[in-house]
Design a protein around this motif. Structure first.
Motif, PDB file in Angstrom:
ATOM      1  N   LEU A  84      70.025  77.147-120.379  1.00 51.77           N
ATOM      2  CA  LEU A  84      70.594  76.821-121.688  1.00 51.77           C
ATOM      3  C   LEU A  84      69.924  75.592-122.296  1.00 51.77           C
ATOM      4  CD1 LEU A  84      74.422  77.371-121.040  1.00 51.77           C
ATOM      5  CD2 LEU A  84      72.979  78.689-122.603  1.00 51.77           C
ATOM      6  N   VAL A  85      69.697  74.566-121.474  1.00 46.16           N
ATOM      7  CA  VAL A  85      69.085  73.348-121.993  1.00 46.16           C
ATOM      8  C   VAL A  85      67.635  73.611-122.411  1.00 46.16           C
ATOM      9  CG1 VAL A  85      68.546  70.923-121.546  1.00 46.16           C
ATOM     10  CG2 VAL A  85      70.605  71.932-120.575  1.00 46.16           C
ATOM     11  N   LEU A  86      66.935  74.455-121.657  1.00 43.67           N
ATOM     12  CA  LEU A  86      65.566  74.785-122.050  1.00 43.67           C
ATOM     13  C   LEU A  86      65.548  75.468-123.413  1.00 43.67           C
ATOM     14  CD1 LEU A  86      62.557  74.874-121.333  1.00 43.67           C
ATOM     15  CD2 LEU A  86      62.944  77.141-120.365  1.00 43.67           C
ATOM     16  N   LEU A  87      66.543  76.308-123.680  1.00 43.05           N
ATOM     17  CA  LEU A  87      66.613  77.017-124.956  1.00 43.05           C
ATOM     18  C   LEU A  87      66.745  76.056-126.132  1.00 43.05           C
ATOM     19  CD1 LEU A  87      66.791  79.850-126.288  1.00 43.05           C
ATOM     20  CD2 LEU A  87      69.284  79.673-126.073  1.00 43.05           C
ATOM     21  N   MET A  88      67.251  74.860-125.881  1.00 43.86           N
ATOM     22  CA  MET A  88      67.429  73.888-126.954  1.00 43.86           C
ATOM     23  C   MET A  88      66.102  73.469-127.581  1.00 43.86           C
ATOM     24  SD  MET A  88      70.344  71.465-125.240  1.00 43.86           S
ATOM     25  CE  MET A  88      70.314  70.281-126.577  1.00 43.86           C
ATOM     26  N   THR A  89      65.032  73.444-126.795  1.00 33.24           N
ATOM     27  CA  THR A  89      63.751  72.996-127.342  1.00 33.24           C
ATOM     28  C   THR A  89      63.180  74.001-128.348  1.00 33.24           C
ATOM     29  OG1 THR A  89      63.307  71.636-125.393  1.00 33.24           O
ATOM     30  CG2 THR A  89      61.428  72.215-126.763  1.00 33.24           C
ATOM     31  N   PRO A  90      63.147  75.306-128.053  1.00 34.35           N
ATOM     32  CA  PRO A  90      62.797  76.259-129.119  1.00 34.35           C
ATOM     33  C   PRO A  90      63.774  76.192-130.290  1.00 34.35           C
ATOM     34  CG  PRO A  90      62.644  77.327-126.986  1.00 34.35           C
ATOM     35  CD  PRO A  90      63.290  75.989-126.751  1.00 34.35           C
ATOM     36  N   GLY A  91      65.044  75.929-129.994  1.00 35.49           N
ATOM     37  CA  GLY A  91      66.024  75.766-131.064  1.00 35.49           C
ATOM     38  C   GLY A  91      65.671  74.592-131.956  1.00 35.49           C
ATOM     39  N   LEU A  92      65.253  73.491-131.336  1.00 28.12           N
ATOM     40  CA  LEU A  92      64.834  72.320-132.105  1.00 28.12           C
ATOM     41  C   LEU A  92      63.595  72.644-132.935  1.00 28.12           C
ATOM     42  CD1 LEU A  92      65.321  69.218-132.561  1.00 28.12           C
ATOM     43  CD2 LEU A  92      63.579  68.848-130.784  1.00 28.12           C
ATOM     44  N   ALA A  93      62.707  73.468-132.380  1.00 26.24           N
ATOM     45  CA  ALA A  93      61.503  73.863-133.110  1.00 26.24           C
ATOM     46  C   ALA A  93      61.879  74.571-134.413  1.00 26.24           C
ATOM     47  CB  ALA A  93      60.630  74.765-132.238  1.00 26.24           C
ATOM     48  N   PHE A  94      62.837  75.479-134.351  1.00 25.61           N
ATOM     49  CA  PHE A  94      63.298  76.157-135.566  1.00 25.61           C
ATOM     50  C   PHE A  94      64.025  75.185-136.496  1.00 25.61           C
ATOM     51  CE2 PHE A  94      62.638  80.167-133.255  1.00 25.61           C
ATOM     52  CZ  PHE A  94      62.114  80.954-134.281  1.00 25.61           C
ATOM     53  N   PHE A  95      64.832  74.318-135.914  1.00 21.09           N
ATOM     54  CA  PHE A  95      65.602  73.341-136.694  1.00 21.09           C
ATOM     55  C   PHE A  95      64.675  72.444-137.512  1.00 21.09           C
ATOM     56  CE2 PHE A  95      68.019  69.262-136.930  1.00 21.09           C
ATOM     57  CZ  PHE A  95      69.137  69.712-137.613  1.00 21.09           C
ATOM     58  N   TYR A  96      63.662  71.879-136.851  1.00 23.72           N
ATOM     59  CA  TYR A  96      62.698  71.033-137.544  1.00 23.72           C
ATOM     60  C   TYR A  96      61.737  71.859-138.402  1.00 23.72           C
ATOM     61  CZ  TYR A  96      63.824  66.696-134.952  1.00 23.72           C
ATOM     62  OH  TYR A  96      64.434  65.571-134.456  1.00 23.72           O
ATOM     63  N   GLY A  97      61.287  72.992-137.863  1.00 27.99           N
ATOM     64  CA  GLY A  97      60.312  73.810-138.573  1.00 27.99           C
ATOM     65  C   GLY A  97      60.800  74.289-139.922  1.00 27.99           C
ATOM     66  N   GLY A  98      62.080  74.580-140.016  1.00 24.07           N
ATOM     67  CA  GLY A  98      62.629  75.037-141.288  1.00 24.07           C
ATOM     68  C   GLY A  98      62.753  73.939-142.315  1.00 24.07           C
ATOM     69  N   MET A  99      62.758  72.678-141.868  1.00 21.51           N
ATOM     70  CA  MET A  99      62.957  71.543-142.774  1.00 21.51           C
ATOM     71  C   MET A  99      61.668  71.055-143.430  1.00 21.51           C
ATOM     72  SD  MET A  99      65.666  69.095-140.807  1.00 21.51           S
ATOM     73  CE  MET A  99      67.329  69.622-140.397  1.00 21.51           C
ATOM     74  N   VAL A 100      60.519  71.268-142.777  1.00 20.73           N
ATOM     75  CA  VAL A 100      59.267  70.766-143.332  1.00 20.73           C
ATOM     76  C   VAL A 100      58.723  71.727-144.375  1.00 20.73           C
ATOM     77  CG1 VAL A 100      58.681  69.492-141.239  1.00 20.73           C
ATOM     78  CG2 VAL A 100      57.904  71.861-141.495  1.00 20.73           C
ATOM     79  N   ARG A 101      57.640  71.322-145.033  1.00 20.96           N
ATOM     80  CA  ARG A 101      57.024  72.191-146.031  1.00 20.96           C
ATOM     81  C   ARG A 101      56.282  73.332-145.345  1.00 20.96           C
ATOM     82  NH1 ARG A 101      55.042  67.111-149.646  1.00 20.96           N
ATOM     83  NH2 ARG A 101      54.828  66.272-147.545  1.00 20.96           N
ATOM     84  N   LYS A 102      56.092  74.413-146.083  1.00 18.37           N
ATOM     85  CA  LYS A 102      55.554  75.650-145.520  1.00 18.37           C
ATOM     86  C   LYS A 102      54.232  75.445-144.802  1.00 18.37           C
ATOM     87  CE  LYS A 102      54.523  80.460-146.746  1.00 18.37           C
ATOM     88  NZ  LYS A 102      54.463  81.468-147.838  1.00 18.37           N
ATOM     89  N   LYS A 103      53.397  74.558-145.306  1.00 19.83           N
ATOM     90  CA  LYS A 103      52.072  74.365-144.724  1.00 19.83           C
ATOM     91  C   LYS A 103      52.089  73.593-143.407  1.00 19.83           C
ATOM     92  CE  LYS A 103      51.236  70.284-147.646  1.00 19.83           C
ATOM     93  NZ  LYS A 103      50.372  69.707-148.703  1.00 19.83           N
ATOM     94  N   ASN A 104      53.284  73.125-142.997  1.00 23.30           N
ATOM     95  CA  ASN A 104      53.406  72.358-141.760  1.00 23.30           C
ATOM     96  C   ASN A 104      54.397  72.959-140.768  1.00 23.30           C
ATOM     97  OD1 ASN A 104      51.641  70.114-142.559  1.00 23.30           O
ATOM     98  ND2 ASN A 104      53.241  69.629-144.047  1.00 23.30           N
ATOM     99  N   VAL A 105      54.854  74.169-141.015  1.00 16.30           N
ATOM    100  CA  VAL A 105      55.878  74.786-140.162  1.00 16.30           C
ATOM    101  C   VAL A 105      55.360  75.008-138.743  1.00 16.30           C
ATOM    102  CG1 VAL A 105      57.271  76.855-139.769  1.00 16.30           C
ATOM    103  CG2 VAL A 105      57.105  75.887-142.071  1.00 16.30           C
ATOM    104  N   ILE A 106      54.194  75.626-138.618  1.00 19.33           N
ATOM    105  CA  ILE A 106      53.663  75.954-137.287  1.00 19.33           C
ATOM    106  C   ILE A 106      53.386  74.694-136.480  1.00 19.33           C
ATOM    107  CG2 ILE A 106      51.731  77.017-136.043  1.00 19.33           C
ATOM    108  CD1 ILE A 106      51.505  79.000-138.388  1.00 19.33           C
ATOM    109  N   SER A 107      52.758  73.705-137.091  1.00 16.97           N
ATOM    110  CA  SER A 107      52.430  72.466-136.371  1.00 16.97           C
ATOM    111  C   SER A 107      53.693  71.757-135.901  1.00 16.97           C
ATOM    112  CB  SER A 107      51.597  71.538-137.255  1.00 16.97           C
ATOM    113  OG  SER A 107      52.357  71.049-138.343  1.00 16.97           O
ATOM    114  N   THR A 108      54.706  71.737-136.760  1.00 18.17           N
ATOM    115  CA  THR A 108      55.967  71.076-136.397  1.00 18.17           C
ATOM    116  C   THR A 108      56.655  71.795-135.250  1.00 18.17           C
ATOM    117  OG1 THR A 108      56.262  70.280-138.667  1.00 18.17           O
ATOM    118  CG2 THR A 108      58.222  70.342-137.271  1.00 18.17           C
ATOM    119  N   MET A 109      56.678  73.116-135.304  1.00 18.48           N
ATOM    120  CA  MET A 109      57.312  73.884-134.231  1.00 18.48           C
ATOM    121  C   MET A 109      56.540  73.749-132.926  1.00 18.48           C
ATOM    122  SD  MET A 109      58.590  77.321-136.276  1.00 18.48           S
ATOM    123  CE  MET A 109      59.690  77.863-134.955  1.00 18.48           C
ATOM    124  N   LEU A 110      55.227  73.722-133.019  1.00 20.83           N
ATOM    125  CA  LEU A 110      54.408  73.594-131.814  1.00 20.83           C
ATOM    126  C   LEU A 110      54.607  72.242-131.148  1.00 20.83           C
ATOM    127  CD1 LEU A 110      52.275  74.712-129.895  1.00 20.83           C
ATOM    128  CD2 LEU A 110      50.507  73.853-131.456  1.00 20.83           C
TER     129      LEU A 110
END
Length: 434
Positions: free
Chosen positions: A47-73
């Motif tokens: 469950l705790v490991l799942l939080m990191t991909p969850g954070l990737a989506f959480f942050y990735g959705g907040m940035v501008r489109k041209k930075n989504v992949i880099s932020t999630m990575l």
């Protein structure tokens, strides 16, 4: 030459794995393993490991489109890099035999996961290797949390150097001091059930240091339009789901304490989500999905240190107060020149500090006999200890992170060029785009 170094490090890891195969079985555990506890901790670790991909989506959705992949990575890559560090020497430095005055464990104790077979953690009911993997997930998500502060302007290679230094210099000493039986804060009597100081305060203060050091983005932050609000909602759901392992798993057993921690976790998050929405309405704003999601995460952050020490009723107070305080700090931050891209410090840093202080207020031995009674129950000792620890941890994390940013910058420039920033980090750093 610089291109050779990262792969050379992996070659060294392979050699170490051959030299230290970790096949030695230790003596019989002092306490018999408990199947239910092991099953719960296996689930909690996942469950705790799942939080990191969850954070990737959480942050990735907040940035501008041209930075989504880099932020999630930047979040996702922590699951790889930090795992290697943790297995080689990180876990041992955090939870090995104390050799550093309550701030550092012996790298030899569990080097390359030696001495982890056939023995229970502290004579308890789960294997050492399971505890090590559970704690690994905390180490994974902590540097990932920082990334929201310098999103859209950091070079990926430099980021990898920084988080490596951060884990070794900041995170590991705090984990040892707070959670190891011989740790400085542990012996002092500071209560941090699941990482308010170790995870959220350290990440929050490092985020503020990062925002100050890297300065504002070249493009006007006011023009920032989130790429996908739906990603933020998905990420929040994954974080909330995973947080049950984060907090309830920190009981290290399948019992009443885990159940209480699960209850306080979901209640504080729910209260904070509604508090954020209603406070926005009070300020004349429309209720938003983004606000609800940020509020929910702030509640999760704030209840983390308190989850296994307070009642469910008190968790309502923790969630509501933390959401209002964090919201006010977000408003203040927006009026300054501090470009904390995704408000990591107001939400994680401040949320963690509020949670730590309120643990000192609402902790009660009726929930956890191993804890202490807080201000609300007529005792001042715990609250004073938490005030002292708050100042100490804040100074250590902020100054330490600032120095590490400077060191990283000397090794490899931290900021992308203005041209790369304008093009977007997805293309300039990774040759990828949505």
């Amino acid at each position: 030459m610089k291109k050779i170094v990262p792969f050379l490090i992996l070659v060294i890891v392979v050699v170490l794995a051959l030299v230290y195969p970790g096949a030695t079985v230790a003596a019989k555990p002092a306490t018999t393993y408990n199947g239910a506890d092991i099953a719960w901790m296996l689930i909690s670790t996942a469950l705790v490991l799942l939080m990191t991909p969850g954070l990737a989506f959480f942050y990735g959705g907040m940035v501008r489109k041209k930075n989504v992949i880099s932020t999630m990575l930047q979040s996702f890559v922590c699951m790889g890099l930090i795992t290697i560090i943790w297995v080689v020497f990180g876990f041992s430095m955090a939870f090995g035999d104390d050799i550093g005055g309550g701030f550092l464990g012996n790298p030899k104790t569990f080097f390359m996961m030696q001495n982890t077979l056939g023995v229970a953690w502290l004579g308890g009911t789960i294997p050492v290797i399971l505890f090590a993997m559970f704690q690994l997930k905390f180490a994974v998500i902590t540097p990932a949390l920082i990334t929201g502060a310098f999103a859209e302007r950091i070079r990926f290679n430099s980021y990898l150097i920084f988080i490596t230094l951060f884990i070794v210099v900041v995170y590991i000493p705090l984990a040892h001091a707070t959670w190891h039986p011989d740790g400085f804060f542990f012996k002092m009597g500071v209560l941090d059930f699941a990482g308010g100081t170790v995870v959220h305060m350290s990440a929050g203060w490092a985020a503020l240091a990062s925002a100050l050091y890297l300065k504002k983005r070249n493009e006007v932050p006011e023009s920032h339009t989130p790429a996908r609000i739906s990603y933020v909602i998905l990420g929040t759901g994954l974080l909330w789901f995973g947080w049950f392992g984060f907090n309830a798993g920190s009981a290290l057993a399948s019992g009443e304490l885990a159940a209480t921690a699960l209850a306080t976790t979901t209640t504080a998050s729910a209260a904070a989500a509604m508090s954020w929405i209603f406070f926005d309405i009070l300020r004349g704003k429309k209720p938003s999905a983004m606000g609800a999601c940020i509020g929910a995460v702030v509640g999760l952050v704030a209840v983390t240190p308190a989850a296994g020490y307070i009642t469910v009723s008190s968790s309502l107070v923790v969630g509501i107060v933390a959401a209002v305080v964090s919201n006010l700090v977000v408003i203040w931050r927006s009026k300054t020149n501090i470009d904390d891209t995704l408000d990591v410090f107001p939400c994680h840093g401040v949320g963690g500090m509020v949670g730590m202080l309120l643990t000192g207020v609402f902790a009660t031995k009726s929930v956890n006999a191993a804890g202490a009674n807080g201000l609300f129950y007529g005792e001042t000792g715990l609250f004073v200890k938490h005030l002292i620890a708050l100042v100490a941890v804040s100074a250590f994390a902020f100054i330490g992170a600032f120095i590490l940013l400077k060191v990283t910058d000397l090794i490899s420039p931290l900021r992308v060029t203005p041209e790369d920033e304008l093009a977007g980090l997805d293309v300039s750093q990774h040759d990828e785009e949505l």
